[in-house]
Design a protein around this motif. Structure first.
Motif, PDB file in Angstrom:
ATOM      1  N   ASN A  45       0.968   3.196 -21.772  1.00 43.80           N
ATOM      2  CA  ASN A  45       0.269   3.257 -20.815  1.00 43.80           C
ATOM      3  C   ASN A  45       1.146   3.436 -19.332  1.00 43.80           C
ATOM      4  O   ASN A  45       2.148   2.417 -18.887  1.00 43.80           O
ATOM      5  N   ALA A  46       0.980   4.445 -18.883  1.00 48.05           N
ATOM      6  CA  ALA A  46       2.461   5.227 -17.819  1.00 48.05           C
ATOM      7  C   ALA A  46       2.155   5.306 -16.626  1.00 48.05           C
ATOM      8  O   ALA A  46       0.574   5.179 -16.246  1.00 48.05           O
ATOM      9  N   ALA A  47       2.640   5.177 -15.470  1.00 43.84           N
ATOM     10  CA  ALA A  47       2.194   5.162 -14.132  1.00 43.84           C
ATOM     11  C   ALA A  47       3.003   6.475 -14.330  1.00 43.84           C
ATOM     12  O   ALA A  47       4.144   6.668 -14.035  1.00 43.84           O
ATOM     13  N   VAL A  48       2.571   7.916 -13.071  1.00 48.26           N
ATOM     14  CA  VAL A  48       3.138   8.776 -13.222  1.00 48.26           C
ATOM     15  C   VAL A  48       3.391   8.421 -11.248  1.00 48.26           C
ATOM     16  O   VAL A  48       3.345   7.805 -10.978  1.00 48.26           O
ATOM     17  N   THR A  49       4.465   8.588 -11.089  1.00 49.46           N
ATOM     18  CA  THR A  49       5.856   8.455 -10.181  1.00 49.46           C
ATOM     19  C   THR A  49       5.937   9.465  -8.570  1.00 49.46           C
ATOM     20  O   THR A  49       5.749  10.879  -8.748  1.00 49.46           O
ATOM     21  N   VAL A  50       6.533   9.200  -7.488  1.00 48.90           N
ATOM     22  CA  VAL A  50       6.082   9.919  -6.394  1.00 48.90           C
ATOM     23  C   VAL A  50       7.749  11.072  -6.590  1.00 48.90           C
ATOM     24  O   VAL A  50       6.894  11.963  -5.934  1.00 48.90           O
ATOM     25  N   ASP A  51       8.209  10.903  -7.327  1.00 52.01           N
ATOM     26  CA  ASP A  51       9.165  11.780  -8.364  1.00 52.01           C
ATOM     27  C   ASP A  51       8.660  12.785  -9.233  1.00 52.01           C
ATOM     28  O   ASP A  51       9.534  13.814  -9.569  1.00 52.01           O
ATOM     29  N   GLY A  52       7.242  12.527  -9.141  1.00 50.75           N
ATOM     30  CA  GLY A  52       6.641  14.015 -10.330  1.00 50.75           C
ATOM     31  C   GLY A  52       7.035  13.790 -11.858  1.00 50.75           C
ATOM     32  O   GLY A  52       7.114  14.960 -13.064  1.00 50.75           O
ATOM     33  N   GLY A  53       7.283  12.151 -12.226  1.00 50.14           N
ATOM     34  CA  GLY A  53       8.013  12.016 -13.918  1.00 50.14           C
ATOM     35  C   GLY A  53       7.007  10.963 -14.313  1.00 50.14           C
ATOM     36  O   GLY A  53       5.714  10.366 -13.397  1.00 50.14           O
ATOM     37  N   GLU A  54       6.823  10.580 -14.725  1.00 53.82           N
ATOM     38  CA  GLU A  54       6.116   9.118 -15.662  1.00 53.82           C
ATOM     39  C   GLU A  54       7.389   7.607 -15.895  1.00 53.82           C
ATOM     40  O   GLU A  54       8.104   8.296 -16.635  1.00 53.82           O
ATOM     41  N   ILE A  55       6.567   6.823 -16.176  1.00 56.02           N
ATOM     42  CA  ILE A  55       7.433   5.349 -16.444  1.00 56.02           C
ATOM     43  C   ILE A  55       6.283   4.347 -16.568  1.00 56.02           C
ATOM     44  O   ILE A  55       5.299   4.659 -16.434  1.00 56.02           O
ATOM     45  N   GLY A  56       6.617   3.359 -17.662  1.00 55.26           N
ATOM     46  CA  GLY A  56       5.660   2.564 -17.891  1.00 55.26           C
ATOM     47  C   GLY A  56       4.997   2.365 -17.264  1.00 55.26           C
ATOM     48  O   GLY A  56       5.462   1.426 -16.358  1.00 55.26           O
ATOM     49  N   ARG A  57       3.685   1.543 -16.955  1.00 58.69           N
ATOM     50  CA  ARG A  57       2.672   0.743 -16.364  1.00 58.69           C
ATOM     51  C   ARG A  57       3.463  -0.619 -15.654  1.00 58.69           C
ATOM     52  O   ARG A  57       3.048  -0.627 -14.805  1.00 58.69           O
ATOM     53  N   ALA A  58       4.180  -1.456 -15.997  1.00 57.31           N
ATOM     54  CA  ALA A  58       4.699  -2.615 -15.660  1.00 57.31           C
ATOM     55  C   ALA A  58       6.088  -2.658 -14.615  1.00 57.31           C
ATOM     56  O   ALA A  58       5.612  -3.117 -13.602  1.00 57.31           O
ATOM     57  N   GLN A  59       6.331  -1.378 -14.916  1.00 55.26           N
ATOM     58  CA  GLN A  59       7.738  -0.776 -13.742  1.00 55.26           C
ATOM     59  C   GLN A  59       6.871  -0.690 -12.491  1.00 55.26           C
ATOM     60  O   GLN A  59       7.350  -0.754 -11.467  1.00 55.26           O
ATOM     61  N   ALA A  60       5.962   0.271 -12.632  1.00 56.74           N
ATOM     62  CA  ALA A  60       5.447   0.715 -11.352  1.00 56.74           C
ATOM     63  C   ALA A  60       4.370  -0.683 -10.703  1.00 56.74           C
ATOM     64  O   ALA A  60       4.443  -1.069  -9.379  1.00 56.74           O
ATOM     65  N   LEU A  61       4.394  -1.717 -11.660  1.00 61.67           N
ATOM     66  CA  LEU A  61       3.322  -2.975 -10.731  1.00 61.67           C
ATOM     67  C   LEU A  61       4.823  -3.657 -10.509  1.00 61.67           C
ATOM     68  O   LEU A  61       4.058  -3.816  -8.682  1.00 61.67           O
ATOM     69  N   GLN A  62       5.746  -3.969 -11.197  1.00 59.11           N
ATOM     70  CA  GLN A  62       6.994  -4.664  -9.979  1.00 59.11           C
ATOM     71  C   GLN A  62       7.523  -3.532  -8.916  1.00 59.11           C
ATOM     72  O   GLN A  62       7.711  -4.536  -8.456  1.00 59.11           O
ATOM     73  N   ALA A  63       7.803  -2.221  -9.131  1.00 58.91           N
ATOM     74  CA  ALA A  63       7.803  -1.684  -8.000  1.00 58.91           C
ATOM     75  C   ALA A  63       6.656  -2.028  -6.790  1.00 58.91           C
ATOM     76  O   ALA A  63       7.050  -2.060  -5.396  1.00 58.91           O
ATOM     77  N   LEU A  64       6.114  -2.416  -7.074  1.00 58.15           N
ATOM     78  CA  LEU A  64       4.626  -2.481  -6.077  1.00 58.15           C
ATOM     79  C   LEU A  64       4.456  -4.015  -5.537  1.00 58.15           C
ATOM     80  O   LEU A  64       4.614  -4.379  -4.735  1.00 58.15           O
ATOM     81  N   ALA A  65       5.255  -5.106  -6.114  1.00 59.59           N
ATOM     82  CA  ALA A  65       5.226  -6.489  -5.906  1.00 59.59           C
ATOM     83  C   ALA A  65       6.185  -5.930  -4.912  1.00 59.59           C
ATOM     84  O   ALA A  65       7.207  -6.918  -3.985  1.00 59.59           O
ATOM     85  N   CYS A  66       7.552  -5.078  -5.114  1.00 55.92           N
ATOM     86  CA  CYS A  66       8.648  -4.913  -4.124  1.00 55.92           C
ATOM     87  C   CYS A  66       8.475  -4.220  -2.725  1.00 55.92           C
ATOM     88  O   CYS A  66       9.624  -4.035  -2.026  1.00 55.92           O
TER      89      CYS A  66
END
Length: 489
Positions: A45-66
């Motif tokens: 379950n990955a998320a696409v990043t603003v710099d054109g890659g993919e990371i785990g969905r949990a880290q995208a949610l944590q970024a949103l929290a920040c």
């Protein structure tokens, strides 16, 4: 100077990801510039990043929290399982290789410098990094070459807080046992501990906290009760995907073996008039569903074979004959077509298979993976939709001429002549409130639009309140250590 603290678990699924999100939101509300970091994650379950890659969905949610945009440095190594013993290795957002488990063990030493580079680069833009471990440091048989837990903490000089899950039972043994089996140097990196998922009167575990502290020398930081609204936040682990009874609209989702990017289900689960039912293997797809949604897959051809082995292809055909609606997203879209070809063996052995034939389209897998944050228009209503693309295949055919999305200026999606079977490559489209209401209205049971984004933000605030009420945040943040460049590799 940037400081860092690492949250590790005494076992898997102790709530690390959720806890990091809550601490991150709480620290952000204190005025700190916070960033999440996970050296190595394993998730489809990955998320696409603003710099054109993919990371785990949990880290995208944590970024949103920040309050930050997700970037690849937040999760430099992502493992995406393709078989029981093999996974695709994503390094800084891009596919590096597909390897077997044993071969990956030999690769980790080469990845640690890359992980540390990402960590230090992230430190340049924040005051606090909250690092999340993976699995448990007590798996000391995996300590050699480790980059996910104590291997990273030791190399980067980051102190650790250990989290125990009391809901499973045996939490004292989890915590004290971890202290016993760790190498003294690793055990010395753990500075504090907390207990998560407590139900009932927390004062009944006061003696338990004292016992753990006495046996380990770690600082007790608190007992966190069960956070009941966790389901309102996007899940990363497929084991956390659960049926959600709600309203009269019944959406059925077969649980694929290699289900991927299932965050498409989250906005539907939180819609009051919708019930989402996850169907496990061995059970038929219900005949009275309003919609059968085929989710994404990391191994489409293998999951199609699994789908047929359950008899779900027969159930799906019966659903369509009865006038039911079907939506396939990404891998699910590919399965609905006439053929799926993987000539280069990207997702498995080279070859081609027959699809289910409910859409007159064909898919060919290619070497290039499309990773993009995308904006679209839902053509029937003109409503805007935002989401992301993360796929290898290219799908074409007559039913694609009946596209239903204009995606960054190009046609996207396909539908059958009667419009009841649809597919597309755009993930995350149900997060758009107006689209979600318009699409659900096609099922004959109109619902209100709601505000999914506001629901997620409100839940993150509630999670931060929960963490602040039950965790000694001041003591935890005081344990954080300065990020130093002279990491040990």
């Amino acid at each position: 100077m940037t400081r860092a603290i690492m949250i590790q678990g005494a076992g898997s699924n102790v709530g690390k990801s959720m806890l990091v999100a809550g601490i991150a939101r709480a620290a952000t509300r204190m005025g700190l510039r916070v960033a999440p970091f996970k050296p190595q994650n394993m998730s489809n379950n990955a998320a696409v990043t603003v710099d054109g890659g993919e990371i785990g969905r949990a880290q995208a949610l944590q970024a949103l929290a920040c309050g930050r945009d997700p970037v690849v440095d937040m999760n430099p190594v992502l493992l995406k399982p393709e078989t029981d013993i093999g996974a695709q290795v994503i390094l800084r957002g891009q596919r590096l290789a597909t390897v077997q488990a044993r071969a990956y063990g030999a690769m980790k030493a080469q990845l640690l410098p890359e992980v540390l580079d990402s960590f230090h680069r992230l430190a340049e833009s924040c005051d606090l990094i909250i690092v999340e471990g993976a699995g448990s440091p007590a798996e000391v048989n995996l300590r050699a070459g480790d980059i996910a837990n104590m291997g990273f903490a030791s190399a980067a000089g980051v102190p650790v807080v250990l989290i125990g899950d009391i809901d499973r039972g045996g939490v004292i043994a989890q915590m004290v046992g971890t202290h016993v089996v760790l190498d003294p140097g690793d055990a010395g990196l753990i500075k504090g501990f907390a207990i998560n998922k407590f139900r009932g009167d927390a004062s009944l575990f006061t003696d338990g906290m004292a016992l753990i502290a006495a046996r380990t020398g770690w600082t007790p930081l608190g007992i966190l009760p069960w956070f009941a609204d966790a389901w309102r936040l996007p899940a990363e682990d497929v084991m956390d995907v659960a049926s959600r009874p709600g309203g009269p609209i019944r959406i059925v989702v077969p649980r694929l073996n290699r289900i991927a990017n299932f965050d498409d289900l989250d906005p539907l689960s939180t819609t009051p008039d919708v019930s989402v039912e996850i169907v496990p293997e061995g059970r038929p797809l219900p005949l009275d569903a309003d919609l059968i949604l085929l989710p994404g897959s990391k191994s489409t051809i293998a999951d199609l074979a699994h789908f047929r082995a359950q008899g779900w292809d027969i159930d799906l055909a019966a659903h369509i004959r009865r006038g039911g609606h079907v939506l396939g997203i990404c891998g699910g879209y590919q399965m609905l077509g006439q053929t799926i070809a993987d000539p280069d063996g990207i997702e498995g052995p080279p070859g081609a298979v027959r699809g289910m034939g409910h859409l007159d389209v064909a898919t060919v897998m290619g070497q290039h993976k499309r990773l993009a944050l995308s904006h679209a228009t839902y053509l029937p209503t003109g409503d805007p939709v935002s989401g992301y693309e993360i796929h290898l295949g290219r799908t074409t055919g007559p039913d694609a001429d009946r596209h239903w999305l204009a995606l960054d200026g190009r046609a996207e999606g396909a539908q059958s002549r009667d419009g009841r079977v649809m597919g597309c490559y755009l993930h995350g489209l149900f997060a758009a409130d107006a689209f979600r209401a318009a699409y659900l209205a096609r099922l004959g049971k109109p619902v209100g639009a709601g505000d999914y984004g506001a629901t997620v933000q409100a839940t993150l605030d509630a999670l931060a309140d929960h963490v602040a009420a039950h965790l000694d945040l001041d003591a935890l943040l005081a344990l954080a250590a300065p990020v130093l460049r002279q990491s040990k590799v």
